[in-house]
Design an enzyme around this catalytic site. Structure first.
Site, PDB file in Angstrom:
ATOM      1  N   SER A 188      -4.901  -1.181  -1.979  1.00  0.00           N
ATOM      2  CA  SER A 188      -3.459  -1.168  -1.687  1.00  0.00           C
ATOM      3  C   SER A 188      -3.091  -1.789  -0.342  1.00  0.00           C
ATOM      4  CB  SER A 188      -2.931   0.275  -1.742  1.00  0.00           C
ATOM      5  OG  SER A 188      -3.530   1.071  -0.752  1.00  0.00           O
ATOM      6  N   LYS A 238       2.510   8.259   0.976  1.00  0.00           N
ATOM      7  CA  LYS A 238       2.606   7.131   1.901  1.00  0.00           C
ATOM      8  C   LYS A 238       4.002   7.037   2.521  1.00  0.00           C
ATOM      9  CE  LYS A 238      -0.907   4.329  -0.448  1.00  0.00           C
ATOM     10  NZ  LYS A 238      -1.172   3.120  -1.250  1.00  0.00           N
TER      11      LYS A 238
END
Length: 774
Positions: free
Chosen positions: A680, A723
């Protein structure tokens, strides 16, 4: 019998261990083709003569000349009685023979042997008489053996004048291995022949004494059982006369309970069958104790008892909200279940699985659901179990056997519809004792768990009314077939706002009570709780937060005990630092000013999320790529993909292509002691390389996450909730996420959507336009 030539050629019968001695008769069963044919051929011989010998190994079906003893017996066939598939043949031994050759007759399908008579050496009359007298004296010492002898053998021994005839007669009726009997046939030494006969007598006597001892033991045991039975019956009659209760485990009490309660018919039948066995056994025997334990389990497992569900949906919602803040998905599912059940009148219970990081309230939510529904609650911890019998139970044939955890749990719950929590199903292990996860397939399948079979119970048990709730930390550790039966509900890590609310509404009150304090003695400010969360805990749940709150309250308790007049204590950030010491954690801080070659990425960790600064620099070299920061293989591949994409699109990003061949590029992710992996960070690495080589600064208020492809496309990622919370906590104002993650943005907490500018990207170009300052 007429005179016989010294060398003979005759059919030979090969036996499976039968030795025929000269002067003795035996009845043998001839069933093999070679034996039947040899008997038929022998009957055609003068005086019906055949050779007979034994094979070494009784298990050999088709023996050859290498499989038999070469000292045998010349025999006379007295009679043959054909039976279905075999002959019964009476044989009389005449002389010992030494077999010089054995050949198979292909035409007639039997063996033919050549042999010569093997007479015993001559023995003087005085020596013969002495040996015979000694042997007969020995025989007289064993009256038990003499009593069991056939009359013909007894007559032979008493009338015979030759010691070898007596020895052969004894050997023919006494049990011994084939090798021992064959050795007697082959002996030429009369002294040794007598000694071997004595040895056989001694062995037979020992066996006779052993049998007598066994018979005596059996008789004594039978007499003792009869005595005990009589005394027990007498004691029962006395107690009945005295009016004394025989206890709830007595057969009469069990039968009374069985008839007065709505047990299923198959259970009534099973219990009555076991009681019959119990009545026929001694009271103190192991078998009786095992049956009594079994009956205790069967009678106390719930077969019809159940609690009524709380069908007031508003009341259920209120209880669930009181116990847990947030966790909307599992709460909605329970309300849906009750609503459908109320409308249909009957509904199989769902099999729920709460999964998520440790400490997020999975187990306590199970207890709360039971309280809200008004049901009994039972928890079975499955972590580390590697024996299938822990689920299905042990078979009753084993001493100390028990039912499995499912039936034990139902017995403790006492009702057929409890909330049954199977904790840590992802920690099950398989071993040579079986696979517990496979055993759970039957338990957790609503289509077949109404006929659950426990090895100990031996009768089908209905689990369809049980509300099973499983908990797990990692879904990928649950086997596919088991996961397929579960209705998965994710319990994500708590946001900071949620943790503060949980601490104020639940944890502080709980720990004040546990530590013997009162609410008027102590309180926490919101800033203190926030400080504890940020500086002293790093977790997805609230377990460690609760420990730190407890540690602060213990300090207050000590102060109150030392000074009872202390009064109210307000715990603020300063007090927290005093009680807990130096802060353990510091949030990763974003860059204060825009930087060239530094991009803020977003990371997902087991305790939530964090921001991830990515630094890129270049220097004179040979076009190499240097990666540091304890990166995993997937992240290293992302860096290679990012660099190759930038190389192939250098002109598009206003980058001098010669830089790649004349310089080495170094990519570093700080906090090198912490392992990092995953795809990611691909877009962030690509943006950092472009910023570095084009010397364009990156906006320090922007963070990004997304996997990159060789064509520069941005692919969806996981953990967006954690996140985004990390970005908000670190002061980031804008986050760039892949367009495919738009569905996940809708699920983000309200405080994230209200305070973060969320921009979607389809490719690296979209991220570069937002992040790089022109």
């Amino acid at each position: 019998m007429p005179n016989k030539p010294q060398k003979l050629t005759l059919p030979i019968i090969i036996t499976r261990g039968t030795i025929v001695y000269p002067g003795t008769q035996e009845v043998i069963d001839a069933g093999r083709e070679i034996s039947i044919n040899a008997v038929n051929a022998g009957k055609r011989e003068a005086d019906s003569l055949v050779f007979m010998t034994s094979q070494f190994n009784e298990d050999v079906d088709n023996p050859t000349e290498n499989d038999v003893y070469l000292v045998g017996t010349l025999c006379h066939i007295i009679s043959v009685s054909p039976r279905q598939g075999f002959y019964k043949v009476r044989i009389e031994g005449a002389e010992r023979v030494s077999l010089t050759s054995i050949k198979y007759d292909e035409d007639n399908k039997y063996y033919v042997a050549e042999g010569k008579i093997l007479p015993l050496p001559l023995l003087e009359d005085e020596v013969n008489d002495e040996l015979l007298r000694d042997l007969k004296q020995t025989i007289d010492q064993y009256p038990d053996i003499v009593a069991k002898m056939p009359k013909s053998i007894s007559n032979t021994i008493s009338r015979s004048k030759n010691v070898d005839v007596v020895c052969y007669a004894l050997a023919s009726i006494l049990d011994a291995p084939v090798k021992t009997k064959q050795a007697i046939l082959e002996l030429d030494d009369f002294n040794q022949l007598v000694e071997n006969a004595k040895t056989l007598l001694k062995g037979e006597q020992q066996k006779t004494e052993l049998e007598r001892g066994i018979q005596d033991s059996v008789r004594e045991a039978a007499e003792k059982s009869q005595k005990e039975y009589f005394l027990r019956e007498k004691l029962k009659a006395i107690k009945k006369e005295l009016g004394e209760d025989s206890g709830s485990n007595s057969p009469d009490a069990i039968l009374e309970k069985l008839e007065n309660n709505p047990y299923p018919e198959h259970i009534k039948k099973k219990v009555k069958s076991e009681l019959k066995k119990f009545d026929m056994m001694p009271g103190g025997s192991l078998e009786a104790a095992l049956i009594q334990s079994y009956l205790d389990v069967v009678m106390n497992v719930p077969w019809w008892q159940k609690t009524e569900d709380n069908n007031d949906l508003h009341n259920v919602e209120k209880i669930l909200d009181e116990d847990h803040y947030g966790l909307e998905d599992p709460k909605k599912r329970i309300i849906e279940y009750l609503a459908v059940k109320k409308l249909t009148g009957n509904l199989k219970s769902p099999i729920l699985c709460f999964y998520g990081p440790p400490g997020t309230g999975k187990t306590s939510l199970g207890k709360s659901i039971a309280r809200a529904l008004g049901r009994k609650f039972f928890k079975a911890s499955l972590g580390g179990i590697s024996d299938e019998a822990e689920i299905r139970g042990h078979r009753r044939t084993y001493v100390g056997s028990l039912p499995g955890r499912i039936i034990q749990g139902m017995r403790k719950a006492g009702v057929t519809n409890p909330v049954f929590l199977l904790d840590e199903v992802d920690k099950l292990a398989s071993s040579y004792k079986g696979d517990p996860a496979s055993a759970l397939l039957e338990v957790l399948d609503p289509e077949q768990n109404n006929q659950f079979n426990d090895n100990y119970l031996e009768e089908p048990y209905d689990l369809s009314d049980v509300l099973f709730i499983c908990t797990a930390n990692y879904l990928d550790q649950i086997p596919g077939p088991l996961r397929d039966r579960l209705e998965l509900i994710q319990l994500s890590s708590y946001t900071e706002i949620e943790k503060i609310h949980i601490a104020k509404e639940h944890l502080v009150k709980k720990q004040i009570e546990i530590n013997g304090l009162k609410e008027e003695d102590v309180s926490f400010t919101d800033g203190a709780i926030t400080f504890i969360i940020r500086a002293y805990t790093r977790e997805a749940g609230v377990r460690n937060l609760e420990r730190k709150i407890a540690a602060c309250l213990r300090k207050v308790a000590v102060a109150i005990v030392k000074d009872p007049k202390l009064g109210h204590t307000e715990i603020d950030e300063e007090k927290v630092r005093e009680y807990l010491g130096t802060p353990i954690f510091e949030d990763t801080k974003k860059e204060k000013e825009p930087q060239v070659g530094v991009v803020t990425g977003l990371a997902y960790t087991e305790y939530g999320g964090d921001i991830l600064p990515i630094e890129v620099n270049y220097f004179k070299g040979k076009g190499g790529l240097v990666l540091t920061g304890n990166l995993g293989d997937v992240m290293k591949e992302s860096a290679s993909i990012a660099l190759d994409y930038v190389k192939s699109n250098a002109e598009h990003f206003n980058i001098d292509a010669s830089l790649f061949g004349e310089n080495d590029i170094h990519i570093h992710v700080p906090e090198g002691a912490v392992p990092k992996d995953g795809p990611s960070a691909g877009v962030a690495i690509t943006t950092a390389i472009i910023s570095c080589l084009s010397k364009t600064p990156v906006d320090s208020n922007v963070a990004m996450t997304g996997e990159v492809t060789l064509r520069g496309n941005a692919l969806a990622i996981g953990g967006l909730r954690e996140k985004s919370l990390a970005a908000l906590r670190s002061g980031i104002t804008t986050i760039i996420v892949p367009k495919d993650n738009k569905k996940d943005v809708d699920e983000l907490p309200k405080e994230v959507k209200d305070n973060l500018n969320i921009i979607y990207m389809s490719s690296v170009d979209d991220a570069v336009k937002v992040a790089l300052l022109k």
